[in-house]
Motif scaffolding. Structure first.
Motif, PDB file in Angstrom:
ATOM      1  N   GLY A  44      -9.445  93.716  -1.164  1.00 37.41           N
ATOM      2  CA  GLY A  44      -9.903  92.343  -1.358  1.00 37.41           C
ATOM      3  C   GLY A  44     -10.425  92.152  -2.765  1.00 37.41           C
ATOM      4  O   GLY A  44      -9.695  92.292  -3.740  1.00 37.41           O
ATOM      5  N   PHE A  68      -3.118  91.704  -1.055  1.00 39.76           N
ATOM      6  CA  PHE A  68      -4.257  90.794  -1.144  1.00 39.76           C
ATOM      7  C   PHE A  68      -3.976  89.574  -2.001  1.00 39.76           C
ATOM      8  O   PHE A  68      -4.888  88.857  -2.391  1.00 39.76           O
ATOM      9  N   GLY A  70      -2.926  86.722  -1.431  1.00 38.15           N
ATOM     10  CA  GLY A  70      -3.362  85.431  -0.900  1.00 38.15           C
ATOM     11  C   GLY A  70      -4.779  85.047  -1.275  1.00 38.15           C
ATOM     12  O   GLY A  70      -5.144  83.875  -1.260  1.00 38.15           O
ATOM     13  N   LEU A  71      -5.586  86.039  -1.628  1.00 39.49           N
ATOM     14  CA  LEU A  71      -6.987  85.745  -1.930  1.00 39.49           C
ATOM     15  C   LEU A  71      -7.212  85.358  -3.380  1.00 39.49           C
ATOM     16  O   LEU A  71      -8.258  84.834  -3.732  1.00 39.49           O
ATOM     17  N   MET A  74      -8.608  82.047  -4.547  1.00 35.70           N
ATOM     18  CA  MET A  74      -9.992  81.833  -4.142  1.00 35.70           C
ATOM     19  C   MET A  74     -10.954  82.483  -5.146  1.00 35.70           C
ATOM     20  O   MET A  74     -11.951  81.898  -5.534  1.00 35.70           O
ATOM     21  N   ARG A  77     -11.230  80.399  -8.376  1.00 31.61           N
ATOM     22  CA  ARG A  77     -11.722  79.026  -8.353  1.00 31.61           C
ATOM     23  C   ARG A  77     -12.961  78.868  -9.232  1.00 31.61           C
ATOM     24  O   ARG A  77     -13.950  79.560  -9.063  1.00 31.61           O
TER      25      ARG A  77
ATOM     26  N   PRO B 395     -10.004  90.560   3.442  1.00 33.26           N
ATOM     27  CA  PRO B 395      -9.452  90.254   4.759  1.00 33.26           C
ATOM     28  C   PRO B 395      -9.268  91.543   5.552  1.00 33.26           C
ATOM     29  O   PRO B 395      -8.919  92.570   4.978  1.00 33.26           O
ATOM     30  N   LYS B 430     -12.007  82.243   5.187  1.00 32.56           N
ATOM     31  CA  LYS B 430     -11.678  82.916   3.941  1.00 32.56           C
ATOM     32  C   LYS B 430     -12.554  82.463   2.776  1.00 32.56           C
ATOM     33  O   LYS B 430     -12.847  83.235   1.865  1.00 32.56           O
ATOM     34  N   GLU B 431     -12.962  81.215   2.808  1.00 38.03           N
ATOM     35  CA  GLU B 431     -13.700  80.652   1.677  1.00 38.03           C
ATOM     36  C   GLU B 431     -15.204  80.859   1.796  1.00 38.03           C
ATOM     37  O   GLU B 431     -15.965  80.363   0.979  1.00 38.03           O
ATOM     38  N   ASP B 608      -4.935  78.768   6.359  1.00 37.45           N
ATOM     39  CA  ASP B 608      -4.109  79.013   5.191  1.00 37.45           C
ATOM     40  C   ASP B 608      -2.873  79.754   5.646  1.00 37.45           C
ATOM     41  O   ASP B 608      -2.928  80.875   6.104  1.00 37.45           O
ATOM     42  N   THR B 610      -0.587  81.033   4.052  1.00 39.15           N
ATOM     43  CA  THR B 610      -0.113  82.144   3.243  1.00 39.15           C
ATOM     44  C   THR B 610      -0.543  83.486   3.793  1.00 39.15           C
ATOM     45  O   THR B 610       0.109  84.467   3.566  1.00 39.15           O
ATOM     46  N   ASP B 611      -1.656  83.537   4.480  1.00 35.37           N
ATOM     47  CA  ASP B 611      -1.981  84.834   5.049  1.00 35.37           C
ATOM     48  C   ASP B 611      -2.325  84.738   6.525  1.00 35.37           C
ATOM     49  O   ASP B 611      -3.398  85.109   6.945  1.00 35.37           O
TER      50      ASP B 611
END
Ligand SMILES: Nc1nc2c(ncn2[C@@H]2O[C@H](COP(=O)(O)OP(=O)(O)OP(=O)(O)O)[C@@H](O)[C@H]2O)c(=O)[nH]1
Ligand SMILES: [Mg+2]
Lengths: 262, 618
Positions: A44, A68, A70-71, A74, A77, B395, B430-431, B608, B610-611
């Motif tokens: 992660g 990872f 997909g993260l 985030m 950001r 994750p 996730k956020e 999401d 995507t995952d």
């Protein structure tokens, strides 16, 4: 007092991106702990809070593994600076920056600063094998003695094509400084930024070694200095109380703190 | 039936025990060839294919029992009379769990085995549940007399230091073959995915042969399950598009080895989810999964090392750190107060053992955290500990909870730089990192206020001497299905391993003994309720009831009477201490205090694609 009960609110965010194994975690570890040690591939992302003078800088060390991916957006950001890291001995790791990681930075701030960092320079460049900072020489020497210490001088003339890498013998450098600078130019274009109005490639492309410490402090400190305006702007917006600043100053990193407190 | 399935170590050739289809006969050649190819690489001592055929048994169905059980020599009958009273006492203590009937199982190969046998239907008097106990007859075995080197005398191979990578090992070297337990993971297309020792590339031909074996047997509508040779047991496990293979000289039972492969599978699932693995291979049969797993080898290596050294995996139960219940409760309360929407589990860990687990209410109602999921989490924490100052956000899928969805795990140490107390917060969002990190600050604050860290630092595992039974050296006690424990995490308690089990070798030897006892207790063909086992350097007693599973280790000179008295005392002691030894009443919280605008809506918004999305659970 460990982390303390006091909440340290980060002022600004810096994100380290790059393919797995290029040395992102090692770079951060070198910078924060002054050491180079064995790492485990990051899962992660890992969040660190670094005190820079009176400021709290959050640093995200992300996992380079595709798993990872997909993260990534985030983590990016609202980032004020992104360190795009590759491995100088691995051309693909530079290509990945453009193919896989650049798009993740879409969520970063509009005025985000980009640095391109070629790590593991110690493998290709004799001068990167010498510890940078005079006051840290002894420490680094102790740690890296077997690998680098004695071999630096004798192995310098080794032809760069030699593939052996384990014993401090030079490895072929697959990515040149100019390749990184060219990528920097493409990133500016991708972001729709003017080359003249932006920070110059010479300033924002680094070659580092987490192993010897070569250019590591310079990299982070340059970036931190560059994000200061962004911090100040944010602080003004948030109207932070001055007591927090004082406390943070006291607990802060004294030596580098001075250079930053302007 | 039993004798057919049970490898006796004689020359039996390649034998297919369950040939429902005709294809097995003509194809036996191919199988033999594959086996000898595999043999050439794995077991060069049998490089001659003929020899391999002579000593190898292919088991396509669950074998009746492991190879371990084929050593009846030295088992003795017991003079049981004096024990009757103590056993009665035990029974009363456990309030009539047994309907006792007596049965005596005599093994043909000399020596008499007496054991509690609960396999029905083998014997017309097969109604018994626990036989021995009623008459106080216990199985006794002298291991030393076994025909071939006893698994129980074997010392565990010491693993190389953690930092030394096994990836670079020369797979043609003798030392590579000497490893006690190899584990390979490959795709159905025969692509290597993982090897515990040596690089997958170097082993691709070996893995290809393994896959040939698997698909050969498959072509006859069978599933290959195991192959026995004199020195090794090869166990296969196919899960979806993945094939897992274990080549072991550890003498563990096939069932145990398969259980370990399942952990490996789960760990892979925890990183990628079952759904995405299925999807990937649907799209591309010969996808190289290492692309996605690259970097995870150390997590799998770490898991396998834990599986070998930590009995939690064998027992499928979680070990928690003994703690005064008042302290445990106060920690739980701290966790319970620091919550945020979509937070579902808060877990506090010290010295790699659980301190407490707090769950979101809605979650606990229809599911509980399975021990295996906790093991995977603990392994992940161990594997990410290299750089401990940061706060990790990653994750993770809990395969037994839901194999297709991710949680987001927040991992942070509360006591840097020592880094022994670890907080793990699981969110479905996730956020949620910053919100969850804020929970950590609140937990930290509360712990500072209550001085919890220094109290936790004092907590430690206990010594068996505290039980106050002189001959008792060690034990593992796993309660189950008692009302308190219902719908709760399965736990076990065990003292520190102390002298004579302080060295790594001796620890491993004791664990091997426990594994042996466990395999007998859980044998599919002839499960036992009670085993009294006299080994060379210690005496062991394993006992399973409807309320608990217990493994004890005594000094070799203990008498049976003493052992039984000791167990009575031990059970009393555990009862007295259980509030300290176990997490008794795991508290729940609700992160959705206002059901009308609960996290439900929020969550699906944040979903999401995507995952794999999030838990659609709440
Ligand atoms: N010679 C040399 N090796 C390095 C250097 N930096 C890192 N390494 C090695 O490269 C490997 C990977 O380093 P990490 O820091 O874990 O790489 P990462 O980029 O964080 O990788 P992920 O977490 O998987 O994305 C390790 O074996 C390091 O020892 C360097 O400057 N010189
Ligand atoms: Mg890393």
């Amino acid at each position: 007092m460990p982390e303390g009960s006091k909440m340290k609110k980060p002022d600004v965010k810096v994100v380290i991106l790059g393919d797995m194994n290029v040395g992102k975690t090692s770079l951060l570890h070198r910078y924060t702990e002054r050491k180079f040690k064995d790492t485990i591939s990051t899962v992660g992302g890992a969040f660190y809070l670094k005190q820079w003078g009176p400021y709290n800088i959050s640093i995200w060390d992300t996992a380079g593994r595709e798993q990872f991916h997909g993260l990534g957006s985030m983590y990016c950001r609202g980032a004020a600076a992104v360190i795009l890291t590759y491995d100088v001995t691995n051309w693909q790791s530079l290509a990945e920056l453009e193919e896989r990681f650049l798009s993740l930075t879409d969520t970063a701030n509009h005025d985000c600063i980009y640095a391109i960092v070629g790590n593991k320079a110690d493998l290709t460049d004799p001068k990167a094998q010498l510890p940078q900072d005079s006051d840290r020489v002894s420490e680094d020497r102790a740690e890296c003695e077997e690998e680098t210490g004695s071999q630096v001088l004798s192995t310098c003339p080794t032809p760069p094509a030699s593939p052996a890498s384990l014993s401090g013998v030079m490895v072929h450098k697959q990515v040149g400084h100019e390749d990184a600078m060219a990528l920097y130019g493409r990133i500016l274009r991708y972001k729709g930024l003017e080359e003249n109005g932006s920070l110059p490639a010479e300033k924002m492309c680094f070659e580092t070694s987490a192993k010897t410490g070569y250019n590591v402090d310079i990299l982070f400190e340059t970036l931190f200095d560059l994000v200061l305006p962004s911090i100040l702007r944010k602080r003004n917006e948030n109207q932070q109380s001055p007591t927090v600043d004082l406390e943070d100053c006291r607990g802060g990193n004294n030596k580098r703190g001075k250079t930053a407190c302007c | 039936m039993e004798s057919e399935n049970q490898p006796r170590g004689e020359a039996e050739g390649v034998k297919i025990h369950d040939p429902p289809s005709e294809s097995s006969i003509p194809a036996a050649d191919t199988l033999a060839t594959s086996l000898s190819l595999l043999g050439n690489h794995m077991f060069p001592e049998h490089a001659n294919p003929v020899e391999i055929n002579d000593n190898t048994i292919v088991n396509k169905e669950a074998p009746a029992e492991s190879v371990l059980s084929d050593a009846p020599a030295g088992e003795q009958s017991l003079d049981a009379e004096p024990q009757v009273n103590q056993v009665k006492e035990l029974e009363t203590e456990e309030s009539g769990i047994f309907e006792c009937q007596n049965s005596m199982y005599t093994q043909p190969a000399g020596g008499v085995t007496e054991e509690a046998d609960m396999s029905n239907g083998q014997d017309d008097s097969g109604e018994f549940v626990v036989t021995m106990l009623a008459r106080g007859k216990l199985e006794e075995q002298g291991v030393g007399v076994k025909g071939r080197s006893s698994p129980l005398l074997e010392t565990g191979t010491l693993e190389a230091p953690a930092f030394l990578s096994h990836r670079d090992e020369d797979v043609t070297a003798e030392s590579w073959r000497q490893h006690r337990k190899h584990v390979f993971v490959l795709s159905e297309a025969g692509k290597p995915i993982y090897s515990r020792y040596g690089s997958e590339e170097a082993l691709s031909s070996t893995m290809g042969v393994m896959m040939a074996l698997v698909s050969f047997v498959q072509s006859g509508d069978n599933i290959i399950r195991s192959v026995y040779s004199e020195e090794h047991t090869v166990v296969f496990l196919q899960k979806g598009p993945l094939v897992l293979v274990c080549v072991s000289s550890s003498r563990q039972s096939e069932q145990q080895l398969r259980g370990e492969l399942l952990y490996v599978y789960y760990q892979i699932i925890s990183m990628l989810t079952q759904a995405s693995i299925a999807r990937i291979f649907e799209h591309k049969k010969n996808y190289d999964l290492r692309r996605l797993l690259a970097g995870s080898e150390k997590i799998l290596d770490g898991l396998l090392n834990l599986v070998d050294s930590d009995p939690s995996f064998l027992l499928a139960a979680v070990h928690c750190l003994p703690l005064a219940s008042s302290l445990r409760d106060s920690l739980s309360q701290i966790l319970q107060k620091a919550i945020t929407p979509n937070l579902v589990f808060s877990i506090l860990i010290a010295k790699n053992q659980l301190l407490t687990i707090v769950q979101e209410k809605t979650v606990i109602e229809d599911a509980r955290l399975e021990p295996a999921d906790v093991h995977l989490l603990l392994n992940l924490i161990g594997a990410s500990s290299a750089f401990q100052a940061g706060e990790i956000w990653t994750p993770i899928c809990l395969p037994l909870f839901n194999p297709d969805c991710y949680f987001y795990a927040y991992i942070s140490y509360l006591d840097p730089p020592e880094c022994t107390v670890c907080l793990l917060l699981l969110s479905t969002d996730k956020e949620a990192f910053y919100a969850v990190a804020e929970c950590k600050r609140r937990i930290e604050e509360a712990m500072v206020a209550q001085n919890s860290l220094s109290l936790i630092a004092k907590a430690q595992s206990y010594s068996v001497s505290q039980v106050g039974v002189s001959d008792l050296r060690h034990f593992m006690y796993k309660p189950f299905d008692v009302p308190d424990n219902y719908r709760q995490l399965t736990q076990f308690t065990s003292p520190e391993m102390e002298a004579p089990y302080s060295s790594e070798e001796e620890k491993m030897r004791l664990l091997d003994l426990y594994r042996y006892m466990h395999s007998r207790i859980h044998s599919t063909s002839r499960p036992l309720k009670l085993i009294y086992h006299v080994a060379e350097r210690e005496t062991l007693l394993a006992w399973v009831t409807s309320k608990f599973e217990l493994y004890t280790c005594f000094s070799p000179l203990v008498t049976k009477a003493c052992a039984i008295t000791a167990i009575t005392k031990l059970l009393r002691w555990i009862k007295k201490e259980e509030d300290r030894l176990f997490i008794r009443y795991p508290p729940k919280y609700s992160t959705t205090p206002n059901p009308s605008k609960s996290s439900r809506g929020g969550k699906s918004d944040q979903q999401d694609s995507t995952d794999n999305g999030f838990l659609s659970l709440l």
